[in-house]
Design a protein around this motif. Structure first.
Motif, PDB file in Angstrom:
ATOM      1  N   THR A  73       0.841  -1.202   0.000  1.00 45.78           N
ATOM      2  CA  THR A  73       0.000   0.000   0.000  1.00 45.78           C
ATOM      3  C   THR A  73       0.874   1.250   0.000  1.00 45.78           C
ATOM      4  OG1 THR A  73      -1.736  -1.181   1.195  1.00 45.78           O
ATOM      5  CG2 THR A  73      -1.831   1.224   1.238  1.00 45.78           C
TER       6      THR A  73
ATOM      7  N   TYR B  85       3.924   1.524  -1.045  1.00 42.29           N
ATOM      8  CA  TYR B  85       4.621   1.606  -2.334  1.00 42.29           C
ATOM      9  C   TYR B  85       3.710   2.200  -3.415  1.00 42.29           C
ATOM     10  CZ  TYR B  85       6.757   0.122  -6.717  1.00 42.29           C
ATOM     11  OH  TYR B  85       7.277   0.102  -7.982  1.00 42.29           O
ATOM     12  N   PHE B  86       2.494   1.689  -3.529  1.00 41.56           N
ATOM     13  CA  PHE B  86       1.571   2.163  -4.555  1.00 41.56           C
ATOM     14  C   PHE B  86       1.088   3.586  -4.262  1.00 41.56           C
ATOM     15  CE2 PHE B  86       1.128  -2.461  -5.391  1.00 41.56           C
ATOM     16  CZ  PHE B  86       1.599  -2.429  -6.700  1.00 41.56           C
ATOM     17  N   ALA B  87       0.922   3.946  -3.008  1.00 43.83           N
ATOM     18  CA  ALA B  87       0.528   5.308  -2.650  1.00 43.83           C
ATOM     19  C   ALA B  87       1.632   6.286  -3.032  1.00 43.83           C
ATOM     20  CB  ALA B  87       0.220   5.402  -1.166  1.00 43.83           C
ATOM     21  N   LYS B  88       2.858   5.892  -2.852  1.00 43.23           N
ATOM     22  CA  LYS B  88       4.013   6.728  -3.203  1.00 43.23           C
ATOM     23  C   LYS B  88       4.077   6.955  -4.712  1.00 43.23           C
ATOM     24  CE  LYS B  88       9.008   6.939  -2.669  1.00 43.23           C
ATOM     25  NZ  LYS B  88      10.186   6.236  -2.183  1.00 43.23           N
ATOM     26  N   ASN B  89       3.826   5.910  -5.492  1.00 50.32           N
ATOM     27  CA  ASN B  89       3.873   6.008  -6.945  1.00 50.32           C
ATOM     28  C   ASN B  89       2.691   6.793  -7.509  1.00 50.32           C
ATOM     29  OD1 ASN B  89       6.254   4.638  -7.151  1.00 50.32           O
ATOM     30  ND2 ASN B  89       5.296   2.653  -7.547  1.00 50.32           N
ATOM     31  N   ARG B  90       1.628   6.887  -6.787  1.00 48.80           N
ATOM     32  CA  ARG B  90       0.418   7.568  -7.244  1.00 48.80           C
ATOM     33  C   ARG B  90       0.587   9.089  -7.213  1.00 48.80           C
ATOM     34  NH1 ARG B  90      -5.619   6.108  -5.199  1.00 48.80           N
ATOM     35  NH2 ARG B  90      -6.428   6.087  -7.310  1.00 48.80           N
ATOM     36  N   GLU B  91       1.439   9.559  -6.310  1.00 48.36           N
ATOM     37  CA  GLU B  91       1.616  11.008  -6.136  1.00 48.36           C
ATOM     38  C   GLU B  91       2.317  11.654  -7.277  1.00 48.36           C
ATOM     39  OE1 GLU B  91       3.669  11.272  -2.424  1.00 48.36           O
ATOM     40  OE2 GLU B  91       1.882  10.819  -1.307  1.00 48.36           O
TER      41      GLU B  91
END
Length: 102
Positions: free
Chosen positions: A94, A96-102
């Motif tokens: 979660t 990792y994916f939240a970081k990439n979403r920004e």
């Protein structure tokens, strides 16, 4: 000359070898021959099991077998350990994916 590679046996394997060699009418040498190990190894494991039960042969997959627990409790502890690891993985995924979403 290189170092001789030492086989690492699981705690479960060691416990089973000791249990089988403790059966009536069965010798450690017979069990060792069946398992392809030196008989002295079974004697070492037996000594560790009996003398060091609080340090050796007592936990597997997050379950402490030195305690007096029912199999149901042990099953629940194993399941709890598995779920704990899954939650840790999901937290990391979660983040990792939240970081990439920004």
């Amino acid at each position: 000359m290189g170092k001789k590679k030492v086989a690492a046996y699981t705690e479960e394997f060691r416990r089973e070898a000791v249990r089988r060699s403790d059966q009536e009418g069965v010798t450690a040498a017979e069990v060792a021959r069946e398992l392809g190990i030196h008989p002295g190894q079974i004697y070492n494991w037996r000594r560790q099991f009996h003398r060091l039960s609080d340090k050796q042969f007592n936990s597997l997959n997050g379950v402490d077998y030195s305690k007096k627990e029912s199999e149901t409790e042990r099953k629940l502890r194993r399941e709890n350990e598995t779920l704990r690891k899954e939650v840790e993985f999901l937290k990391k995924a979660t983040a990792y994916f939240a970081k990439n979403r920004e």
